[in-house]
Design a protein around this motif. Structure first.
Motif, PDB file in Angstrom:
ATOM      1  N   ARG A   1       0.450  -1.397   0.433  1.00 53.80           N
ATOM      2  CA  ARG A   1      -0.239   0.106   0.052  1.00 53.80           C
ATOM      3  C   ARG A   1       0.712   1.257   0.236  1.00 53.80           C
ATOM      4  O   ARG A   1       0.226   2.032  -0.796  1.00 53.80           O
ATOM      5  CB  ARG A   1      -0.904  -0.082   1.420  1.00 53.80           C
TER       6      ARG A   1
ATOM      7  N   SER B   1      -5.382   0.916  -3.080  1.00 49.33           N
ATOM      8  CA  SER B   1      -6.068   1.981  -2.118  1.00 49.33           C
ATOM      9  C   SER B   1      -7.179   1.342  -1.964  1.00 49.33           C
ATOM     10  O   SER B   1      -7.653   0.886  -0.676  1.00 49.33           O
ATOM     11  CB  SER B   1      -5.896   3.426  -1.328  1.00 49.33           C
TER      12      SER B   1
ATOM     13  N   LEU C   1      -5.542  -8.552  -1.853  1.00 50.95           N
ATOM     14  CA  LEU C   1      -4.148  -6.706  -2.050  1.00 50.95           C
ATOM     15  C   LEU C   1      -3.505  -7.991  -2.808  1.00 50.95           C
ATOM     16  O   LEU C   1      -2.883  -7.244  -3.527  1.00 50.95           O
ATOM     17  CB  LEU C   1      -3.523  -6.478  -1.197  1.00 50.95           C
TER      18      LEU C   1
END
Length: 515
Positions: free
Chosen positions: A415, A422, A429
């Motif tokens: 991130r 985001s 992720l």
């Protein structure tokens, strides 16, 4: 002073402490400390502005140290042999002094030219060793013992004074643009110079390094837990002997201390000391066989990959947009810092070589330019190791998704460097293409199928390894370059007895070099 000079040629040894050529030259006569800005060197495809900017900071501090001793650094720009010839004609050179250098192919050719000039001019050239690398080494047997003995030698003290020389007006130290280097923003690059080197050595040995052994693998923790000495060793603001002796002294203090964390510290320092050995072990490979900068170490792999990289794949990998978040975050972090931990360097190279099937020379050059701590001997040995072309090392094909889950489980690192993810939930992720909202992301889909690309690469390399001549050539490579069983401690292990030293390989040195 009008007599001939002792010229001390600084290359990548930018310090006055534990600088044997400088101290020996001072004993022989008046010294001219010389640094040559070599446009030919900086025009090479492994050079970058971030490297020059770091080196320039080191040179400025070196000039201050030499000026305090009495004689500033004399900077000239041009070809080394020509500049030395001019000095010899103008003033006379009694002797040339420098450390031995295990550099890239360009510096090797340059040193041959300087040696030829020195012979013609009748100027002796003295080259003491800087690292534990042994020139014209006949056998690896006993190499690690020789390294220990070398690093245990007393530090060479800096001279107490230098004779001031009149009539030497050198060139101004240029900026990277003047050297001819392209813009290369690196906002979080480390600061060069000996002051910074001593500060980070002290902070590592006494504050940051306690959990080095366990935290160096993940980029989440490695930026703080690793020593961060590598660019300073590359540019010589601190000597390997200084680092080795400071590490040994800290280990002795821990054994005598009542520190409740002493055992954790000792475990990490054992690993750190082992990596100091591996640093020089890998450089020795390039010293013994300079062709590995350009050619496969094992010739059976010639033709395995395309000679020219696919431009789209190369660009995507270089810019951190392969569609694999952990790979891209590592590349973007490297772009911003000029450094990343060794496991992630290995993953970047492995992914380029196996998943993207790119030729290692082109991807290796890109990484070389990005590394402020680029050390050719270490770099090209590792590039080939992670590309599977040595013929003697374990083939490691990193799964970029698994690496992300293992090394960055909460996604903090990804991130930080991929803000376009985001909105992606944590569960997706490391595989954002599987998220139902992936279509609206400003992030590319995976460049290749992870499993299929890894399988195809494994099969291609395995087929070469099954070839009839592979084993005989691999044994020859081990005999020439392999570590010895008695040689190098790592992962906290104790050395085996010296009697076990042989031509068989020691532990696999992959993923062991976080200095």
């Amino acid at each position: 002073m009008t007599g001939p000079l002792q010229v001390v040629w600084f290359k990548r040894d930018l310090r006055v402490v534990d600088h044997r050529p400088l101290t020996l030259a001072v004993r022989a006569g008046p010294v001219l400390p010389l640094y040559i800005v070599e446009p030919g060197l900086w025009a090479q495809p492994d050079a970058s502005a971030r490297q020059w900017d770091f080196a320039a900071e080191c040179l400025k501090e070196l000039d201050q140290a030499l000026s305090t001793l009495g004689q500033p650094l004399y900077v000239r720009t041009g070809e080394a042999a020509q500049i030395l010839a001019q000095l010899h004609a103008q003033r006379g050179i009694a002797a040339l002094w420098s450390h031995e250098e295990t550099g890239n192919g360009w510096t090797y050719a340059r040193d041959l030219a300087v040696a030829a000039w020195a012979r013609r001019a009748g100027v002796p050239w003295h080259e003491p060793r800087q690292f534990g690398v042994i020139r014209r080494l006949k056998s690896r047997n006993g190499w690690a013992r020789a390294w220990d003995q070398d690093m245990a030698q007393p530090l060479t003290p800096q001279p107490t004074a230098l004779t001031r020389l009149e009539g030497f007006q050198g060139d101004r130290l240029p900026d990277s643009a003047t050297v001819g280097l392209a813009p290369d923003p690196c906002p979080h690059r480390q600061t060069g110079g000996r002051t910074a080197a001593l500060t980070i050595l002290d902070s590592f040995l006494n504050a940051r390094g306690r959990d080095y052994r366990f935290q160096m693998s993940s980029p989440v923790t490695a930026f703080d837990a690793s020593s961060r000495l590598s660019p300073h060793l590359t540019w010589g603001t601190i000597s390997m002997r200084e680092v080795a002796q400071a590490s040994a002294a800290r280990m002795r203090d821990l054994r005598a201390s009542g520190d409740p964390d002493a055992s954790r510290w000792r475990a990490s320092l054992v690993s750190f000391i082992g990596r100091q050995h591996w640093h020089c072990h890998l450089m020795q490979k390039l010293e013994d066989e300079p062709r590995i900068e350009f050619e496969n170490l094992h010739p059976a792999y010639n033709g395995l990959r395309p000679q020219v990289a696919d431009p789209d794949r190369l660009a995507a990998w270089s810019e951190g947009r392969t569609g694999f978040p952990f790979v891209d975050a590592c590349m973007r972090a490297l772009n911003q810092h000029g450094w990343i931990n060794f496991r992630m360097r290995a993953m970047l190279m492995s992914f380029a070589s196996y998943h993207l099937w790119l030729p290692w020379r082109e991807t290796g050059l890109h990484l070389a330019r990005k590394f402020v701590d680029y050390e050719p001997g270490i770099h090209w040995s590792q590039v080939q190791m992670q590309s599977g072309t040595t013929g003697i090392n374990t083939m490691r094909i990193y799964n970029p998704v698994k690496q992300g889950l293992d090394q960055d489980p909460d996604g903090r690192f990804v991130r930080a460097y991929l803000p376009e993810l985001s909105d992606v939930p944590g569960a997706f992720l490391h595989e954002p293409w599987a998220w139902p909202g992936a279509a609206r992301l400003a992030y590319p889909p995976p460049l290749v199928d992870n499993a299929a690309a890894a399988r195809a690469a494994r099969e291609a390399v395995h087929a070469v390894r099954q070839g009839p001549a592979h084993g005989d050539q691999a044994r020859d490579i081990v005999a020439r370059h392999g570590s010895r069983k008695a040689g190098i401690p790592m992962r906290g292990g104790r050395r085996k007895p010296a009697a076990s030293s042989s031509s068989s390989p020691g532990p696999d040195p992959q993923l062991t070099l976080d200095l």
